[in-house]
Design an enzyme around this catalytic site. Structure first.
Site, mmCIF file in Angstrom:
data_model
loop_
_atom_site.group_PDB
_atom_site.id
_atom_site.type_symbol
_atom_site.label_atom_id
_atom_site.label_comp_id
_atom_site.label_asym_id
_atom_site.label_seq_id
_atom_site.Cartn_x
_atom_site.Cartn_y
_atom_site.Cartn_z
ATOM 1 N N LYS A 1 7.733 47.811 0.581
ATOM 2 C CA LYS A 1 6.541 47.545 1.386
ATOM 3 C C LYS A 1 6.686 48.321 2.685
ATOM 4 O O LYS A 1 7.799 48.658 3.089
ATOM 5 C CB LYS A 1 6.482 46.037 1.691
ATOM 6 C CG LYS A 1 5.119 45.531 2.057
ATOM 7 C CD LYS A 1 4.297 45.119 0.855
ATOM 8 C CE LYS A 1 2.932 44.616 1.292
ATOM 9 N NZ LYS A 1 2.108 44.168 0.173
ATOM 10 N N GLY B 1 -11.590 37.916 3.166
ATOM 11 C CA GLY B 1 -11.573 39.381 3.245
ATOM 12 C C GLY B 1 -11.807 39.959 1.860
ATOM 13 O O GLY B 1 -12.539 39.397 1.038
ATOM 14 N N ASN B 2 -11.162 41.078 1.585
ATOM 15 C CA ASN B 2 -11.383 41.781 0.311
ATOM 16 C C ASN B 2 -11.129 40.897 -0.907
ATOM 17 O O ASN B 2 -11.935 40.853 -1.832
ATOM 18 C CB ASN B 2 -10.473 43.012 0.242
ATOM 19 C CG ASN B 2 -10.924 44.074 1.214
ATOM 20 O OD1 ASN B 2 -12.112 44.356 1.335
ATOM 21 N ND2 ASN B 2 -9.980 44.650 1.940
ATOM 22 N N VAL B 3 -10.004 40.188 -0.886
ATOM 23 C CA VAL B 3 -9.670 39.352 -2.049
ATOM 24 C C VAL B 3 -10.429 38.028 -1.999
ATOM 25 O O VAL B 3 -11.019 37.595 -2.995
ATOM 26 C CB VAL B 3 -8.150 39.063 -2.111
ATOM 27 C CG1 VAL B 3 -7.825 38.204 -3.324
ATOM 28 C CG2 VAL B 3 -7.358 40.353 -2.160
ATOM 29 N N GLY C 1 -9.644 32.660 4.432
ATOM 30 C CA GLY C 1 -9.569 34.119 4.490
ATOM 31 C C GLY C 1 -10.491 34.704 3.440
ATOM 32 O O GLY C 1 -10.197 34.662 2.243
HETATM 33 P P1 NAD Z 1 -8.168 41.369 4.220
HETATM 34 O O1 NAD Z 1 -7.603 41.911 5.483
HETATM 35 O O2 NAD Z 1 -9.295 42.073 3.565
HETATM 36 O O3 NAD Z 1 -8.647 39.847 4.452
HETATM 37 C C1 NAD Z 1 -7.931 38.914 5.181
HETATM 38 C C2 NAD Z 1 -8.946 37.964 5.791
HETATM 39 O O4 NAD Z 1 -8.251 36.868 6.394
HETATM 40 C C3 NAD Z 1 -9.793 38.607 6.884
HETATM 41 O O5 NAD Z 1 -11.172 38.336 6.674
HETATM 42 C C4 NAD Z 1 -9.298 37.928 8.173
HETATM 43 O O6 NAD Z 1 -10.301 37.803 9.166
HETATM 44 C C5 NAD Z 1 -8.855 36.574 7.635
HETATM 45 N N1 NAD Z 1 -7.894 35.878 8.470
HETATM 46 C C6 NAD Z 1 -6.832 36.382 9.155
HETATM 47 N N2 NAD Z 1 -6.194 35.388 9.802
HETATM 48 C C7 NAD Z 1 -6.838 34.234 9.492
HETATM 49 C C8 NAD Z 1 -6.662 32.876 9.832
HETATM 50 N N3 NAD Z 1 -5.665 32.495 10.646
HETATM 51 N N4 NAD Z 1 -7.502 31.954 9.327
HETATM 52 C C9 NAD Z 1 -8.525 32.313 8.514
HETATM 53 N N5 NAD Z 1 -8.761 33.600 8.160
HETATM 54 C C10 NAD Z 1 -7.929 34.536 8.644
HETATM 55 O O7 NAD Z 1 -6.925 41.202 3.220
HETATM 56 P P2 NAD Z 1 -6.974 41.071 1.638
HETATM 57 O O8 NAD Z 1 -6.779 42.405 1.048
HETATM 58 O O9 NAD Z 1 -8.156 40.247 1.241
HETATM 59 O O10 NAD Z 1 -5.636 40.246 1.374
HETATM 60 C C11 NAD Z 1 -5.562 38.855 1.648
HETATM 61 C C12 NAD Z 1 -4.150 38.365 1.395
HETATM 62 O O11 NAD Z 1 -3.807 38.600 0.027
HETATM 63 C C13 NAD Z 1 -3.067 39.077 2.215
HETATM 64 O O12 NAD Z 1 -2.044 38.149 2.513
HETATM 65 C C14 NAD Z 1 -2.539 40.130 1.273
HETATM 66 O O13 NAD Z 1 -1.207 40.505 1.564
HETATM 67 C C15 NAD Z 1 -2.617 39.389 -0.045
HETATM 68 N N6 NAD Z 1 -2.713 40.270 -1.210
HETATM 69 C C16 NAD Z 1 -3.723 41.173 -1.286
HETATM 70 C C17 NAD Z 1 -3.808 42.016 -2.406
HETATM 71 C C18 NAD Z 1 -4.919 43.003 -2.561
HETATM 72 O O14 NAD Z 1 -5.107 43.541 -3.658
HETATM 73 N N7 NAD Z 1 -5.698 43.270 -1.525
HETATM 74 C C19 NAD Z 1 -2.847 41.904 -3.430
HETATM 75 C C20 NAD Z 1 -1.842 40.944 -3.327
HETATM 76 C C21 NAD Z 1 -1.779 40.138 -2.215
#
Ligand code: NAD
Length: 365
Positions: free
Chosen positions: A94, A196-198, A194
Protein backbone atom coordinates in the site's frame (compact mmCIF):
# COMPACT_ATOMS: atom_id res chain seq x y z
CA UNK A 1 -0.05 -9.61 14.31
CA UNK A 2 -1.40 -6.15 15.11
CA UNK A 3 -3.07 -6.17 18.46
CA UNK A 4 -3.79 -2.52 19.10
CA UNK A 5 -3.93 0.93 17.65
CA UNK A 6 -1.15 2.97 19.08
CA UNK A 7 -1.29 6.73 19.43
CA UNK A 8 1.49 8.69 17.79
CA UNK A 9 2.64 9.82 21.25
CA UNK A 10 3.14 6.22 22.34
CA UNK A 11 4.82 5.38 19.03
CA UNK A 12 7.49 7.99 19.61
CA UNK A 13 8.55 6.14 22.74
CA UNK A 14 9.10 2.91 20.81
CA UNK A 15 11.66 1.88 18.23
CA UNK A 16 10.58 3.97 15.28
CA UNK A 17 10.08 1.32 12.60
CA UNK A 18 11.03 -2.30 13.28
CA UNK A 19 9.71 -2.01 16.84
CA UNK A 20 6.22 -0.93 15.84
CA UNK A 21 3.41 -3.42 16.31
CA UNK A 22 2.08 -2.46 12.89
CA UNK A 23 5.49 -3.20 11.31
CA UNK A 24 4.57 -6.87 11.59
CA UNK A 25 7.42 -8.23 9.51
CA UNK A 26 7.11 -5.90 6.55
CA UNK A 27 9.59 -6.81 3.82
CA UNK A 28 10.32 -3.26 2.76
CA UNK A 29 9.24 0.31 3.45
CA UNK A 30 10.10 3.07 1.01
CA UNK A 31 10.07 6.74 1.98
CA UNK A 32 9.63 8.98 -1.06
CA UNK A 33 10.53 12.64 -0.97
CA UNK A 34 10.64 15.26 -3.70
CA UNK A 35 11.25 18.88 -2.80
CA UNK A 36 10.19 20.32 -6.16
CA UNK A 37 6.68 18.85 -6.19
CA UNK A 38 6.25 18.65 -2.41
CA UNK A 39 5.76 14.89 -2.63
CA UNK A 40 6.07 13.02 0.64
CA UNK A 41 4.93 9.43 0.39
CA UNK A 42 5.49 6.07 2.04
CA UNK A 43 5.20 2.74 0.24
CA UNK A 44 4.75 -0.31 2.46
CA UNK A 45 5.52 -3.76 1.06
CA UNK A 46 4.32 -6.25 3.62
CA UNK A 47 4.66 -9.61 1.96
CA UNK A 48 5.39 -10.88 -1.55
CA UNK A 49 5.18 -14.66 -1.01
CA UNK A 50 2.05 -15.05 -3.17
CA UNK A 51 3.04 -12.44 -5.77
CA UNK A 52 3.83 -8.75 -6.25
CA UNK A 53 2.53 -6.48 -3.51
CA UNK A 54 -0.59 -4.83 -4.88
CA UNK A 55 -2.49 -2.13 -3.03
CA UNK A 56 -3.86 1.34 -3.61
CA UNK A 57 -2.41 4.73 -2.92
CA UNK A 58 -4.19 6.85 -0.32
CA UNK A 59 -3.75 10.61 -0.17
CA UNK A 60 -4.69 11.97 3.23
CA UNK A 61 -3.88 14.90 5.48
CA UNK A 62 -2.44 13.00 8.43
CA UNK A 63 -2.11 14.62 11.84
CA UNK A 64 1.52 13.45 11.95
CA UNK A 65 4.08 11.46 9.97
CA UNK A 66 3.71 8.72 12.57
CA UNK A 67 0.03 8.45 11.78
CA UNK A 68 0.86 8.16 8.08
CA UNK A 69 3.44 5.43 8.72
CA UNK A 70 1.11 3.54 11.00
CA UNK A 71 -1.70 3.79 8.45
CA UNK A 72 0.36 2.52 5.52
CA UNK A 73 1.70 -0.39 7.57
CA UNK A 74 -1.75 -1.44 8.76
CA UNK A 75 -3.17 -1.10 5.26
CA UNK A 76 -0.39 -2.97 3.45
CA UNK A 77 -0.58 -5.83 5.91
CA UNK A 78 -4.33 -5.95 5.36
CA UNK A 79 -3.74 -6.31 1.61
CA UNK A 80 -1.60 -9.41 2.17
CA UNK A 81 -4.49 -11.17 3.90
CA UNK A 82 -7.14 -9.79 1.55
CA UNK A 83 -5.44 -11.22 -1.53
CA UNK A 84 -4.57 -14.47 0.24
CA UNK A 85 -8.14 -15.19 1.38
CA UNK A 86 -9.52 -14.25 -2.02
CA UNK A 87 -7.24 -16.77 -3.72
CA UNK A 88 -5.29 -14.20 -5.74
CA UNK A 89 -1.61 -14.58 -6.51
CA UNK A 90 -0.73 -11.23 -5.04
CA UNK A 91 1.19 -10.00 -2.04
CA UNK A 92 0.27 -7.07 0.16
CA UNK A 93 1.38 -3.48 -0.27
CA UNK A 94 0.00 0.00 0.00
CA UNK A 95 1.13 3.60 -0.39
CA UNK A 96 0.18 6.82 1.32
CA UNK A 97 0.85 10.33 0.06
CA UNK A 98 0.84 12.90 2.83
CA UNK A 99 -1.35 15.87 1.96
CA UNK A 100 -4.79 17.09 1.04
CA UNK A 101 -5.93 15.47 -2.19
CA UNK A 102 -8.28 18.36 -2.92
CA UNK A 103 -5.65 21.10 -2.75
CA UNK A 104 -2.21 19.45 -2.99
CA UNK A 105 -2.60 16.76 -5.62
CA UNK A 106 -0.98 18.03 -8.82
CA UNK A 107 -0.10 16.15 -12.03
CA UNK A 108 3.60 16.84 -11.31
CA UNK A 109 3.32 15.28 -7.85
CA UNK A 110 1.55 12.21 -9.23
CA UNK A 111 4.14 11.78 -11.98
CA UNK A 112 6.96 11.99 -9.46
CA UNK A 113 5.20 9.42 -7.32
CA UNK A 114 4.90 7.20 -10.39
CA UNK A 115 8.70 7.31 -10.83
CA UNK A 116 9.12 6.04 -7.27
CA UNK A 117 6.68 3.18 -7.96
CA UNK A 118 8.58 2.37 -11.15
CA UNK A 119 11.90 2.29 -9.31
CA UNK A 120 10.67 -0.77 -7.39
CA UNK A 121 10.63 -2.77 -10.61
CA UNK A 122 7.18 -4.33 -10.13
CA UNK A 123 7.61 -5.51 -6.56
CA UNK A 124 4.88 -3.01 -5.70
CA UNK A 125 1.90 -2.36 -8.00
CA UNK A 126 -0.32 0.57 -7.19
CA UNK A 127 -4.03 1.39 -7.68
CA UNK A 128 -6.47 3.96 -6.31
CA UNK A 129 -7.59 4.39 -2.74
CA UNK A 130 -9.09 7.30 -0.79
CA UNK A 131 -8.14 10.60 -2.42
CA UNK A 132 -7.31 9.00 -5.79
CA UNK A 133 -9.28 8.64 -8.99
CA UNK A 134 -9.02 6.57 -12.14
CA UNK A 135 -7.58 9.63 -13.94
CA UNK A 136 -4.70 9.71 -11.42
CA UNK A 137 -3.88 6.09 -12.22
CA UNK A 138 -3.94 6.91 -15.94
CA UNK A 139 -1.32 9.54 -15.21
CA UNK A 140 0.81 7.07 -13.25
CA UNK A 141 0.47 4.66 -16.19
CA UNK A 142 2.23 7.16 -18.45
CA UNK A 143 5.39 6.54 -16.39
CA UNK A 144 5.15 2.95 -15.21
CA UNK A 145 3.35 -0.30 -16.10
CA UNK A 146 3.17 -1.13 -12.38
CA UNK A 147 -0.26 0.37 -11.89
CA UNK A 148 -3.82 -0.97 -12.03
CA UNK A 149 -7.24 0.66 -11.76
CA UNK A 150 -6.72 2.57 -14.97
CA UNK A 151 -9.67 3.65 -17.09
CA UNK A 152 -11.45 1.32 -19.48
CA UNK A 153 -10.64 3.64 -22.37
CA UNK A 154 -6.96 3.05 -21.59
CA UNK A 155 -7.40 -0.72 -21.48
CA UNK A 156 -7.98 -1.03 -17.74
CA UNK A 157 -10.85 -2.43 -15.69
CA UNK A 158 -12.01 1.02 -14.62
CA UNK A 159 -13.11 2.29 -11.22
CA UNK A 160 -13.05 -0.66 -8.77
CA UNK A 161 -15.49 0.94 -6.30
CA UNK A 162 -18.78 -0.43 -7.75
CA UNK A 163 -17.32 -3.95 -7.66
CA UNK A 164 -16.08 -3.41 -4.11
CA UNK A 165 -19.59 -2.33 -3.15
CA UNK A 166 -21.06 -5.41 -4.82
CA UNK A 167 -18.70 -7.67 -2.86
CA UNK A 168 -19.61 -5.91 0.39
CA UNK A 169 -23.28 -6.40 -0.49
CA UNK A 170 -22.60 -10.14 -1.02
CA UNK A 171 -20.73 -10.39 2.30
CA UNK A 172 -23.51 -8.49 4.05
CA UNK A 173 -26.15 -10.82 2.62
CA UNK A 174 -24.19 -13.85 3.83
CA UNK A 175 -23.84 -12.36 7.32
CA UNK A 176 -27.58 -11.58 7.30
CA UNK A 177 -28.36 -15.15 6.30
CA UNK A 178 -26.24 -16.38 9.19
CA UNK A 179 -27.67 -13.91 11.71
CA UNK A 180 -31.32 -13.55 10.65
CA UNK A 181 -31.86 -16.82 8.77
CA UNK A 182 -32.46 -15.06 5.44
CA UNK A 183 -30.26 -13.04 3.13
CA UNK A 184 -33.14 -10.87 1.96
CA UNK A 185 -32.42 -7.35 3.15
CA UNK A 186 -35.88 -5.92 2.51
CA UNK A 187 -37.03 -3.87 5.53
CA UNK A 188 -33.72 -4.34 7.31
CA UNK A 189 -32.45 -1.12 8.93
CA UNK A 190 -28.97 -0.47 7.55
CA UNK A 191 -26.69 2.43 8.51
CA UNK A 192 -24.10 3.26 5.85
CA UNK A 193 -21.33 5.42 7.27
CA UNK A 194 -19.45 7.16 4.46
CA UNK A 195 -21.22 7.47 1.14
CA UNK A 196 -18.23 8.04 -1.11
CA UNK A 197 -17.43 5.89 -4.13
CA UNK A 198 -18.14 2.58 -2.43
CA UNK A 199 -20.77 3.72 0.07
CA UNK A 200 -22.96 5.25 -2.61
CA UNK A 201 -22.91 2.10 -4.76
CA UNK A 202 -23.76 0.05 -1.67
CA UNK A 203 -26.71 2.35 -0.92
CA UNK A 204 -27.95 1.67 -4.45
CA UNK A 205 -27.91 -2.12 -3.94
CA UNK A 206 -29.58 -1.80 -0.56
CA UNK A 207 -32.36 0.54 -1.62
CA UNK A 208 -33.01 -1.60 -4.71
CA UNK A 209 -33.64 -4.50 -2.37
CA UNK A 210 -35.97 -2.48 -0.16
CA UNK A 211 -33.73 -2.03 2.88
CA UNK A 212 -34.37 0.99 5.12
CA UNK A 213 -31.13 2.85 4.58
CA UNK A 214 -29.75 5.61 6.80
CA UNK A 215 -26.70 7.50 5.56
CA UNK A 216 -24.01 9.40 7.41
CA UNK A 217 -21.12 11.43 6.01
CA UNK A 218 -19.10 14.54 6.87
CA UNK A 219 -19.92 15.92 3.41
CA UNK A 220 -23.41 17.50 3.58
CA UNK A 221 -23.68 18.14 -0.12
CA UNK A 222 -23.03 14.50 -0.91
CA UNK A 223 -25.49 13.36 1.73
CA UNK A 224 -28.27 15.37 0.15
CA UNK A 225 -27.36 14.17 -3.33
CA UNK A 226 -27.36 10.48 -2.33
CA UNK A 227 -30.57 10.93 -0.31
CA UNK A 228 -32.37 12.41 -3.31
CA UNK A 229 -31.00 9.85 -5.76
CA UNK A 230 -31.82 6.69 -3.76
CA UNK A 231 -34.50 7.82 -1.28
CA UNK A 232 -32.26 7.07 1.68
CA UNK A 233 -32.61 8.91 5.00
CA UNK A 234 -29.90 11.22 6.29
CA UNK A 235 -28.98 10.39 9.88
CA UNK A 236 -29.26 13.64 11.79
CA UNK A 237 -28.69 12.41 15.35
CA UNK A 238 -25.60 12.89 17.53
CA UNK A 239 -24.32 9.31 17.70
CA UNK A 240 -25.30 6.73 15.13
CA UNK A 241 -23.58 3.84 16.94
CA UNK A 242 -26.24 3.80 19.67
CA UNK A 243 -29.19 3.79 17.25
CA UNK A 244 -31.35 0.69 16.87
CA UNK A 245 -30.33 -0.98 13.61
CA UNK A 246 -29.95 -4.38 12.03
CA UNK A 247 -26.74 -3.72 10.11
CA UNK A 248 -23.90 -1.25 10.48
CA UNK A 249 -21.89 -0.72 7.28
CA UNK A 250 -18.66 1.23 7.90
CA UNK A 251 -17.63 2.66 4.53
CA UNK A 252 -15.53 5.68 5.56
CA UNK A 253 -12.24 5.20 7.38
CA UNK A 254 -10.98 2.44 9.70
CA UNK A 255 -10.98 1.79 13.47
CA UNK A 256 -14.61 2.82 14.05
CA UNK A 257 -15.11 -0.32 16.15
CA UNK A 258 -13.13 0.72 19.18
CA UNK A 259 -13.25 1.07 22.97
CA UNK A 260 -15.70 3.96 22.74
CA UNK A 261 -18.16 2.61 20.19
CA UNK A 262 -18.22 -1.09 20.95
CA UNK A 263 -20.39 -0.84 24.05
CA UNK A 264 -22.88 1.40 22.25
CA UNK A 265 -23.41 -0.69 19.13
CA UNK A 266 -26.90 -2.08 18.74
CA UNK A 267 -26.35 -3.59 15.29
CA UNK A 268 -26.66 -7.35 14.93
CA UNK A 269 -24.41 -7.46 11.87
CA UNK A 270 -21.38 -5.40 10.87
CA UNK A 271 -20.48 -5.51 7.18
CA UNK A 272 -18.80 -2.65 5.38
CA UNK A 273 -16.05 -1.58 3.01
CA UNK A 274 -13.64 0.31 5.25
CA UNK A 275 -10.25 -1.28 5.83
CA UNK A 276 -9.15 -2.12 9.40
CA UNK A 277 -12.56 -1.59 10.98
CA UNK A 278 -11.50 -3.15 14.29
CA UNK A 279 -9.21 -0.74 16.14
CA UNK A 280 -7.77 -3.79 17.91
CA UNK A 281 -8.35 -7.01 15.98
CA UNK A 282 -8.08 -9.36 18.95
CA UNK A 283 -9.76 -7.33 21.64
CA UNK A 284 -12.61 -5.86 19.64
CA UNK A 285 -13.12 -9.03 17.61
CA UNK A 286 -13.60 -10.91 20.89
CA UNK A 287 -15.94 -8.28 22.33
CA UNK A 288 -18.12 -8.47 19.21
CA UNK A 289 -18.24 -12.25 19.57
CA UNK A 290 -19.25 -11.98 23.23
CA UNK A 291 -21.98 -9.50 22.37
CA UNK A 292 -23.35 -11.75 19.64
CA UNK A 293 -22.69 -9.23 16.87
CA UNK A 294 -21.86 -10.98 13.59
CA UNK A 295 -18.83 -9.31 12.06
CA UNK A 296 -18.08 -9.98 8.39
CA UNK A 297 -14.29 -9.48 8.23
CA UNK A 298 -13.46 -6.32 6.26
CA UNK A 299 -10.53 -7.76 4.33
CA UNK A 300 -12.72 -10.62 3.16
CA UNK A 301 -15.80 -8.74 1.98
CA UNK A 302 -14.16 -5.62 0.54
CA UNK A 303 -12.01 -7.65 -1.89
CA UNK A 304 -14.13 -6.81 -4.95
CA UNK A 305 -11.85 -3.91 -5.79
CA UNK A 306 -8.73 -6.03 -5.83
CA UNK A 307 -10.51 -8.69 -7.85
CA UNK A 308 -11.35 -5.95 -10.35
CA UNK A 309 -7.81 -4.62 -10.64
CA UNK A 310 -6.29 -8.12 -10.67
CA UNK A 311 -8.24 -8.66 -13.91
CA UNK A 312 -5.91 -6.14 -15.54
CA UNK A 313 -2.90 -8.30 -14.69
CA UNK A 314 -4.48 -11.65 -15.48
CA UNK A 315 -6.54 -10.51 -18.46
CA UNK A 316 -9.85 -11.85 -17.31
CA UNK A 317 -13.07 -10.02 -18.16
CA UNK A 318 -16.15 -8.64 -16.41
CA UNK A 319 -17.89 -12.02 -16.22
CA UNK A 320 -15.06 -13.54 -14.21
CA UNK A 321 -14.80 -10.42 -12.06
CA UNK A 322 -18.48 -10.76 -11.14
CA UNK A 323 -18.16 -14.53 -10.53
CA UNK A 324 -15.18 -14.10 -8.21
CA UNK A 325 -16.89 -11.22 -6.39
CA UNK A 326 -20.13 -13.16 -5.92
CA UNK A 327 -18.08 -15.94 -4.36
CA UNK A 328 -17.49 -13.60 -1.40
CA UNK A 329 -20.99 -14.71 -0.30
CA UNK A 330 -19.87 -18.37 -0.01
CA UNK A 331 -16.52 -17.57 1.57
CA UNK A 332 -18.20 -15.38 4.19
CA UNK A 333 -20.61 -18.19 5.12
CA UNK A 334 -17.68 -20.62 5.39
CA UNK A 335 -15.75 -18.24 7.65
CA UNK A 336 -18.75 -17.61 9.90
CA UNK A 337 -19.31 -21.37 10.25
CA UNK A 338 -15.62 -22.02 10.96
CA UNK A 339 -15.58 -19.30 13.64
CA UNK A 340 -18.63 -20.78 15.33
CA UNK A 341 -17.31 -24.35 15.21
CA UNK A 342 -13.92 -23.38 16.62
CA UNK A 343 -15.19 -20.75 19.08
CA UNK A 344 -12.93 -18.11 17.57
CA UNK A 345 -13.62 -14.66 16.21
CA UNK A 346 -14.63 -14.29 12.58
CA UNK A 347 -11.56 -12.15 12.02
CA UNK A 348 -9.33 -14.91 13.39
CA UNK A 349 -11.09 -17.54 11.26
CA UNK A 350 -10.48 -15.53 8.07
CA UNK A 351 -6.94 -14.67 9.09
CA UNK A 352 -6.02 -18.31 9.72
CA UNK A 353 -7.19 -19.41 6.28
CA UNK A 354 -5.25 -16.60 4.62
CA UNK A 355 -2.10 -17.31 6.63
CA UNK A 356 -2.30 -21.03 5.82
CA UNK A 357 -2.31 -20.23 2.10
CA UNK A 358 0.76 -18.01 2.46
CA UNK A 359 2.58 -20.62 4.58
CA UNK A 360 1.80 -23.39 2.08
CA UNK A 361 3.24 -21.33 -0.80
CA UNK A 362 6.32 -20.48 1.24
CA UNK A 363 6.90 -24.13 2.04
CA UNK A 364 6.65 -25.01 -1.65
CA UNK A 365 9.78 -22.89 -1.97
P1 NAD B 1 -14.20 7.78 -0.70
O1 NAD B 1 -13.12 8.74 -0.34
O2 NAD B 1 -14.82 7.85 -2.04
O3 NAD B 1 -15.40 7.88 0.37
C1 NAD B 1 -15.20 8.01 1.74
C2 NAD B 1 -16.38 8.80 2.27
O4 NAD B 1 -16.34 8.79 3.70
C3 NAD B 1 -16.38 10.26 1.84
O5 NAD B 1 -17.65 10.64 1.33
C4 NAD B 1 -16.06 11.03 3.13
O6 NAD B 1 -16.65 12.31 3.19
C5 NAD B 1 -16.65 10.08 4.17
N1 NAD B 1 -16.11 10.24 5.51
C6 NAD B 1 -14.82 10.47 5.89
N2 NAD B 1 -14.74 10.54 7.23
C7 NAD B 1 -15.99 10.33 7.71
C8 NAD B 1 -16.57 10.27 9.00
N3 NAD B 1 -15.81 10.45 10.09
N4 NAD B 1 -17.88 10.01 9.13
C9 NAD B 1 -18.67 9.84 8.04
N5 NAD B 1 -18.19 9.89 6.77
C10 NAD B 1 -16.87 10.14 6.62
O7 NAD B 1 -13.60 6.32 -0.42
P2 NAD B 1 -14.12 4.93 -1.00
O8 NAD B 1 -13.34 4.60 -2.20
O9 NAD B 1 -15.61 4.95 -1.06
O10 NAD B 1 -13.64 3.94 0.15
C11 NAD B 1 -14.32 3.86 1.39
C12 NAD B 1 -13.59 2.91 2.31
O11 NAD B 1 -13.54 1.61 1.72
C13 NAD B 1 -12.13 3.29 2.59
O12 NAD B 1 -11.81 2.90 3.92
C14 NAD B 1 -11.35 2.45 1.62
O13 NAD B 1 -10.03 2.18 2.05
C15 NAD B 1 -12.18 1.18 1.61
N6 NAD B 1 -12.04 0.39 0.39
C16 NAD B 1 -12.31 0.96 -0.81
C17 NAD B 1 -12.17 0.19 -1.98
C18 NAD B 1 -12.49 0.75 -3.33
O14 NAD B 1 -12.60 -0.01 -4.30
N7 NAD B 1 -12.66 2.06 -3.46
C19 NAD B 1 -11.76 -1.15 -1.88
C20 NAD B 1 -11.52 -1.71 -0.63
C21 NAD B 1 -11.66 -0.93 0.50
Amino acid sequence: MITEVISSKELKKMDPVFGQASFDNHEQIVFCNDKDTGLRAIIGIHNTVLGPALGGTRMWQYASEWDALNDVLRLSRGMTYKSAITGLNLGGGKAVILGDAKTQKTPELMLRFAHFVHSLGGKYITAEDVGMETADMDLVRSITPYVTGISESNGGAGNPSPITAYGVFMGMKAAAKYSFGSDVLEDKVVYVQGIGNVGEALVEHLTNEGAKVYIDDINRERLEWVRDKYHATIYEGPNMYSEAMDIYAPCALGATINDTTIGQLKAKVIAGAANNQLADEKKHGKLLLERGIVYAPDFLINAGGIINVYAELENYGKKEIIRKTENIYNTTLEILAKAEAQHITTHQAAFEIAQARIDARKNEG
